[in-house]
Each structure stands twice: as C-alpha cells, then as structure tokens.
Design a protein around this motif. Structure first.
Motif, PDB file in Angstrom:
ATOM      1  N   LEU B  67      -2.353  10.089  19.709  1.00 31.90           N
ATOM      2  CA  LEU B  67      -1.659   9.318  18.657  1.00 31.90           C
ATOM      3  C   LEU B  67      -0.641   8.374  19.281  1.00 31.90           C
ATOM      4  O   LEU B  67       0.125   8.770  20.172  1.00 31.90           O
ATOM      5  N   ALA B  68      -0.638   7.142  18.807  1.00 37.11           N
ATOM      6  CA  ALA B  68       0.297   6.144  19.314  1.00 37.11           C
ATOM      7  C   ALA B  68       0.580   5.120  18.218  1.00 37.11           C
ATOM      8  O   ALA B  68      -0.268   4.883  17.351  1.00 37.11           O
ATOM      9  N   PRO B  69       1.766   4.506  18.243  1.00 35.61           N
ATOM     10  CA  PRO B  69       2.036   3.435  17.273  1.00 35.61           C
ATOM     11  C   PRO B  69       1.050   2.283  17.494  1.00 35.61           C
ATOM     12  O   PRO B  69       0.801   1.891  18.630  1.00 35.61           O
ATOM     13  N   ALA B  70       0.488   1.773  16.411  1.00 35.13           N
ATOM     14  CA  ALA B  70      -0.450   0.650  16.518  1.00 35.13           C
ATOM     15  C   ALA B  70       0.280  -0.682  16.404  1.00 35.13           C
ATOM     16  O   ALA B  70      -0.322  -1.743  16.542  1.00 35.13           O
ATOM     17  N   ALA B  71       1.585  -0.622  16.146  1.00 42.55           N
ATOM     18  CA  ALA B  71       2.405  -1.829  16.005  1.00 42.55           C
ATOM     19  C   ALA B  71       3.838  -1.442  16.330  1.00 42.55           C
ATOM     20  O   ALA B  71       4.186  -0.259  16.262  1.00 42.55           O
TER      21      ALA B  71
END
Lengths: 20, 240
Positions: B67-71
C-alpha cells in the motif's frame, strides 16, 4: 446456477463435509 | 462512516490514529475505504495548536501488501487553530512490500511545518478484495481439494441473525463471491472465493444452520497467515 457439470461435484463436497 | 453504503463495501467510522498531544497539536483520525475499485485512506486533520499548520506531506513505510499513496497529500490552504480538513488520499498497491506483524499493520509518517510525526494503524483486509475475485468453479473444486485439510482454518461467526441469501448478497457487496450453495441435512453450505490485490486467492465454506445465529467459516488459502484477517473481514462485513 450454471449447468457446467459441476453441480454434482459441489453436492458431493458439501455432503462429504457434513458427514466426513 | 456509512459512505460505503453507496458502493456496498463497508467503511468503518474514523478513529483517532494520532492524538494531538503526541503531535504538537496535530490530530489525525481516519479510516480506509474501497469504492469503484479504488482504495482510499480517508483522513481528518485537526489543528489543536495555537499556530497555523502548513506544508503537509505523508509517507508510508513498506508494508505487507505494498500500500502506498497514489498522490501527494493535497491540503490547499494553511490549517488555522481549531480548523479541521477532510481529505481522501487515493492509495495503490504497487509500493515496496515487507511482511508486517500484524500482517495488516501500516506505519505512517506525516510532516507539517512544525515537525514530523509517526503513527501506525491497521487496515481491514476487505479493502484489498478485488472485484474479479469470483473463482471459476472447476478451479475452486480443484484448489479446495489440493490444499490439505491441515491447512484449513476454522472460525465461528457468532450472533449473526442473517439467512444464507442475505449473507451472500452482503458479502458480494464487499467482493466475496458465492460460487455454489448446497443444503445438506437442513444446513446451508456456501462456497465462496475472494482475491486479494496481490493475487492471493482465499476459498471459503460458510455453514449456516437454521435457527442458529452462529456460523462456521472454514478458510483455505496457500498463504494461511491471511486467514485470521479474512475472518475478521467477514465479521466486519456481516455485522455492519
């Protein structure tokens, strides 16, 4: 339910799980 | 909470993840959601300090499902004292992977103009259930047989006063798909599948006896460590 010939296989599975 | 009712996937109410006293006045509460195939971290940031806050940014540590921020965290105006801003941060699952303990643990760093703050939270596994998680029936039967009984995990879902139909449709709203249903000696046996964002399949048998609010959930998965979290997701979906 789809008639893909697998209905019977699921019935056997459920039966076997209920009466092992 | 309650946003999930629109798309069917359950969204828990926001919980405080970072109390103001641990972050020089910045309070963060949040929850996770999955809508139209996209995962989001829904955040509320409150400024409980006496000075204005600005220059916010967020970063995740490596985690089990990438999981990672997409923005970037986009907060357009400085946050004055006693102000709250609600943000929906889109996530993807193409970040670096490192197995966490517990598996669904997420370590987060948030910075502002004052300092950098760290907290950790856990995400409900059902936000990772993809919409093409309906396993082909022949594949289900073969996989179920292939995974040995010793690797089966069994759980009780207690105090759930729903019938088989309601259970199926509620679970399907969160991408748990019923592949077959059989009635044996008065009890309903539901055979279900789901797939996680990283391609891991989970097979389930849910046994419902008439008049008994306690269900038996049997799970088979080639990565058995996910099973307790899948059980937790069933509990959450069925009881909300």
């Amino acid at each position: 339910e789809m008639d893909d010939g697998l209905d019977e296989a699921f019935s056997r599975l459920a039966q076997a799980r209920t009466n092992p | 909470g309650g946003v999930g009712a629109l798309s069917g996937s359950y969204v828990a109410p926001k919980a405080v993840w970072l109390p103001a006293m641990k972050a020089k006045g910045l309070e963060i509460s949040g929850t996770f959601s999955r809508q139209a195939g996209s995962i989001s971290m829904d955040l509320s940031l409150t400024n409980k300090a006496l000075q204005v806050m600005s220059d916010f940014a967020i970063q995740f540590n490596r985690n089990s499902f990438g999981l990672a921020p997409a923005a970037p965290l986009q907060i357009n105006a400085p946050l004055g004292p006693n102000q709250t801003v609600d943000i929906s941060l889109p996530l993807n699952t193409i970040g670096s992977v490192m197995k966490m303990d517990p598996l669904n643990n997420l370590q987060v760093a948030v910075k502002n103009n004052i300092d950098v703050f760290y907290f950790s939270t856990v995400y409900p596994l059902h936000v990772l259930f993809v919409d093409d998680g309906k396993m082909e029936r022949q594949m289900f039967l073969a996989t179920w047989k292939d995974i040995p009984n010793e690797n089966e995990a069994q759980f009780q879902i207690k105090d759930c006063p729903l019938g088989a139909e309601a259970v199926s449709s509620k679970l399907q709203g969160s991408h748990v798909f019923t592949i077959a249903k059989r009635n044996v000696e008065g009890q309903d046996m539901l055979y279900q599948s789901l797939k996680l964002t990283n391609g891991i399949w989970v097979l389930a048998e849910l046994r419902i006896q008439p008049g008994n609010p306690s269900f038996t959930l049997s799970l088979k998965c080639r990565a058995p460590e996910v099973c307790p979290h899948v059980y937790q997701a069933y509990e959450t979906i069925l009881k909300n």
